[in-house]
Design a protein around this motif. Structure first.
Motif, PDB file in Angstrom:
ATOM      1  N   LEU A 284       0.862  -1.178   0.000  1.00  0.00           N
ATOM      2  CA  LEU A 284       0.000   0.000   0.000  1.00  0.00           C
ATOM      3  C   LEU A 284       0.903   1.233   0.000  1.00  0.00           C
ATOM      4  O   LEU A 284       1.654   1.476   0.947  1.00  0.00           O
ATOM      5  CB  LEU A 284      -0.892  -0.012   1.242  1.00  0.00           C
ATOM      6  CG  LEU A 284      -2.145   0.859   1.250  1.00  0.00           C
ATOM      7  CD1 LEU A 284      -3.072   0.504   0.097  1.00  0.00           C
ATOM      8  CD2 LEU A 284      -2.864   0.730   2.582  1.00  0.00           C
ATOM      9  N   VAL A 285       0.860   2.008  -1.106  1.00  0.00           N
ATOM     10  CA  VAL A 285       1.770   3.147  -1.294  1.00  0.00           C
ATOM     11  C   VAL A 285       0.960   4.433  -1.343  1.00  0.00           C
ATOM     12  O   VAL A 285      -0.011   4.534  -2.116  1.00  0.00           O
ATOM     13  CB  VAL A 285       2.575   2.991  -2.595  1.00  0.00           C
ATOM     14  CG1 VAL A 285       3.475   4.204  -2.820  1.00  0.00           C
ATOM     15  CG2 VAL A 285       3.386   1.704  -2.578  1.00  0.00           C
ATOM     16  N   ASN A 286       1.338   5.408  -0.531  1.00  0.00           N
ATOM     17  CA  ASN A 286       0.709   6.727  -0.591  1.00  0.00           C
ATOM     18  C   ASN A 286       1.119   7.389  -1.902  1.00  0.00           C
ATOM     19  O   ASN A 286       2.299   7.646  -2.126  1.00  0.00           O
ATOM     20  CB  ASN A 286       1.134   7.582   0.606  1.00  0.00           C
ATOM     21  CG  ASN A 286       0.361   8.890   0.687  1.00  0.00           C
ATOM     22  OD1 ASN A 286       0.313   9.664  -0.267  1.00  0.00           O
ATOM     23  ND2 ASN A 286      -0.234   9.142   1.832  1.00  0.00           N
ATOM     24  N   THR A 292       5.541   3.833   1.548  1.00  0.00           N
ATOM     25  CA  THR A 292       4.862   2.545   1.606  1.00  0.00           C
ATOM     26  C   THR A 292       4.430   2.277   3.042  1.00  0.00           C
ATOM     27  O   THR A 292       5.190   2.521   3.988  1.00  0.00           O
ATOM     28  CB  THR A 292       5.786   1.420   1.125  1.00  0.00           C
ATOM     29  OG1 THR A 292       6.234   1.714  -0.201  1.00  0.00           O
ATOM     30  CG2 THR A 292       5.077   0.083   1.130  1.00  0.00           C
ATOM     31  N   ALA A 293       3.207   1.788   3.207  1.00  0.00           N
ATOM     32  CA  ALA A 293       2.694   1.492   4.548  1.00  0.00           C
ATOM     33  C   ALA A 293       3.608   0.489   5.246  1.00  0.00           C
ATOM     34  O   ALA A 293       4.083  -0.478   4.633  1.00  0.00           O
ATOM     35  CB  ALA A 293       1.273   0.944   4.457  1.00  0.00           C
ATOM     36  N   GLY A 315     -11.834   4.374   6.896  1.00  0.00           N
ATOM     37  CA  GLY A 315     -10.574   3.876   7.421  1.00  0.00           C
ATOM     38  C   GLY A 315     -10.115   2.550   6.836  1.00  0.00           C
ATOM     39  O   GLY A 315      -9.262   1.869   7.413  1.00  0.00           O
ATOM     40  N   HIS A 316     -10.670   2.161   5.685  1.00  0.00           N
ATOM     41  CA  HIS A 316     -10.267   0.938   5.006  1.00  0.00           C
ATOM     42  C   HIS A 316      -9.943   1.242   3.546  1.00  0.00           C
ATOM     43  O   HIS A 316     -10.508   2.159   2.957  1.00  0.00           O
ATOM     44  CB  HIS A 316     -11.383  -0.115   5.017  1.00  0.00           C
ATOM     45  CG  HIS A 316     -11.873  -0.486   6.376  1.00  0.00           C
ATOM     46  ND1 HIS A 316     -12.702   0.326   7.128  1.00  0.00           N
ATOM     47  CD2 HIS A 316     -11.661  -1.614   7.116  1.00  0.00           C
ATOM     48  CE1 HIS A 316     -12.986  -0.284   8.268  1.00  0.00           C
ATOM     49  NE2 HIS A 316     -12.370  -1.451   8.292  1.00  0.00           N
ATOM     50  N   LEU A 364      -6.741   0.564   7.620  1.00  0.00           N
ATOM     51  CA  LEU A 364      -5.629   1.514   7.629  1.00  0.00           C
ATOM     52  C   LEU A 364      -5.121   1.796   9.035  1.00  0.00           C
ATOM     53  O   LEU A 364      -3.946   2.103   9.233  1.00  0.00           O
ATOM     54  CB  LEU A 364      -6.058   2.818   6.952  1.00  0.00           C
ATOM     55  CG  LEU A 364      -6.346   2.717   5.452  1.00  0.00           C
ATOM     56  CD1 LEU A 364      -6.943   4.029   4.937  1.00  0.00           C
ATOM     57  CD2 LEU A 364      -5.088   2.372   4.680  1.00  0.00           C
ATOM     58  N   ILE A 365      -6.012   1.716  10.009  1.00  0.00           N
ATOM     59  CA  ILE A 365      -5.634   1.967  11.409  1.00  0.00           C
ATOM     60  C   ILE A 365      -5.623   0.626  12.126  1.00  0.00           C
ATOM     61  O   ILE A 365      -6.659  -0.041  12.257  1.00  0.00           O
ATOM     62  CB  ILE A 365      -6.617   2.941  12.082  1.00  0.00           C
ATOM     63  CG1 ILE A 365      -6.631   4.278  11.321  1.00  0.00           C
ATOM     64  CG2 ILE A 365      -6.233   3.162  13.546  1.00  0.00           C
ATOM     65  CD1 ILE A 365      -7.681   5.245  11.814  1.00  0.00           C
TER      66      ILE A 365
END
Length: 477
Positions: A284-286, A292-293, A315-316, A364-365
């Motif tokens: 997962l890349v911003n 990268t996460a 949040g997903h 994500l959290i």
């Protein structure tokens, strides 16, 4: 057996008015470009795989209720060399070519030496992509060929390597609402540590001097290979408003086999192998920061070619793709397989995995205090799970949406957004597509279009100009 699927096509260089059955809405104006294999034999030589045929570009121009068709072969270096020699002399993914037996021993030795490091074909037959205002025929190699979208003339070949350090690149980029193009490539040889590269080309990258838009390419990030000699194959990727989703699958390219394929008398396609005992890593890349996460998301092994769509919700990150439990799809399209009658084809391929549309959800959290092996997905409309493991990683299992569909498309206004419908080719046990399906994710129902003696490619959704609902219009091309 439908021989026209592997019969040589012919060019229609000047616009030809089509016969229209029914009516075309007057607001539908513009040109659709399509790409695909169109020349399967040259002289007395033939390609062994359907995906190897030389590219034939098609255009369909819609104007005032009429349709005008034209087509031209991509005038690539591969095409020019093959036509000049009146035989296939450039290797393709499923067809390895060897020196002319009439050549002397020195010419043969030189040919073998030149193939120690593969210089891939520029037969760009997969898609038409846009960088800035430039249109290119593309496949998955370092070469792309610029075309004139109106005349279909080939304007010249471009090498990605002259602009960004990659050897391979996908033919399925994404475009954001501003028109910026996002794509991914692989850096294998001569570019330092092997890595996957995510890059973008701004919408205004084509300057007044008409220099290539790729001159303004920007690297977003790079991701090291999990295994240096076995990079993951990827045909597409996912994108949301804030993230790029890269699935590093267990369907891998064997670099040593690739480098020695010519000498071992095997084609490049045989260098791809599926490791069913491996895992699938999800990166997962911003897309704005390139970071990268840090969380490790992973799933069981599967094979994927096409992403459907992806979006963010509460949040997903939600992403949908089409998966297989084996890598046999490519083998189905060898010409000798396609020439079988339907009953024989079904018998031969009955054990192959069917394409399955699946949804993955990434929280994500991450609550590190959550009990181990509990599902962290809070969304109510999916059975996808994401389970916290002892090492802090997240093990993901998918929600199956639909079985038996490939070549997916959506209303592209909903790309990277929450959506309800997708469309594609309904897959039966035949290499010849005959149905289009519309899938409703909310109700898990589908509708099918079929017409006798019609063999559609992937559908293109065109919404009506005043559309409010996602599926309003439903005009397919």
């Amino acid at each position: 057996m439908l021989s026209f699927f592997w019969r040589n096509g012919v060019e229609t260089p000047e616009p030809l008015k089509a016969d229209v059955t029914g009516s075309i809405p007057p607001w539908l104006q513009g040109t659709l470009l399509r790409n695909g294999p169109g020349l399967f034999s040259v002289g007395n030589t033939s390609y062994k795989h359907w995906f190897d045929g030389m590219a034939l570009i098609h255009s369909f121009t819609f104007k005032d209720g009429d349709v005008f068709y034209r087509s031209k072969f991509l005038n690539s270096e591969t095409y020019k060399k093959n036509i000049a020699a009146n035989r296939i002399i450039v290797s393709e993914f499923g067809t390895m070519v060897y020196p002319d037996p009439c050549k002397n021993i020195f010419s043969k030795a030189f040919s073998y030496l030149m193939n120690a490091i593969p210089d891939f074909t520029d037969n760009n037959l997969i898609n038409i992509i846009r960088y800035g205002e430039d249109y290119y025929a593309s496949s998955e190699v370092n070469y792309i060929n610029q075309i004139d979208p109106l005349t279909l003339e080939t304007l010249g070949r471009t090498n990605y390597r002259n602009h960004i350090a990659i050897n391979l690149a996908t033919a399925h980029p994404h475009y954001d609402e501003e028109g910026t193009t996002y794509n991914m490539g692989t850096a294998i040889m001569n570019f330092g540590r092997p890595k996957y590269v995510i890059f973008k080309v701004p919408t205004n990258a084509t300057d007044k001097e008409k220099k290539p838009a790729l001159r303004n390419v920007e690297q977003i990030c790079s991701i090291p290979f999990r295994s240096t000699l076995y990079p993951s194959y990827f045909h597409s990727f996912g994108m949301t408003e804030n993230y790029i989703i890269f699935v590093e699958q267990a369907f891998k390219l064997d670099i040593l086999k690739l480098a020695t394929a010519y000498f071992r008398d095997v084609n490049w396609g045989s260098c791809l192998k599926f490791d069913k005992d491996d895992i699938t890593l999800i990166h997962l890349v911003n897309r704005k920061t390139g970071k990268t996460a840090s969380t490790k998301y992973y799933a069981d092994a599967f094979v994927v070619f096409h992403h459907i769509n992806a979006y963010e919700e509460d949040g997903h990150v939600v992403f949908d793709l089409i998966t297989y439990q084996d890598s046999n799809l490519y083998d189905m399209f060898y010409i000798h397989n396609m020439k079988q009658d339907v009953d024989k084809f079904i018998e031969t391929n009955k054990d192959f995995s069917r394409p399955t549309c699946q949804r993955f959800v990434l929280p994500l959290i991450i609550d590190k205090e959550a009990p181990l092996d509990t599902n962290l997905v809070k969304l109510q409309d999916t059975t996808a799970t994401a389970v916290l493991k002892q090492d802090g990683s997240i093990y993901c299992t998918p929600d199956t949406i639909f079985e038996g569909l490939e070549l997916p498309g959506i209303n592209y206004k909903f790309n990277s957004k929450k959506y309800r419908y997708f469309y594609g080719t309904r897959v039966d046990w035949s290499p010849y597509p005959s149905k289009i399906a519309k899938v409703d994710i909310a109700t898990r129902t589908h509708q099918v279009w079929i017409e006798e003696e019609c063999y559609p490619s992937e559908p293109v959704f065109v919404a009506s100009p005043d559309a409010v609902e996602e599926d309003e219009g439903e005009y397919f091309i």
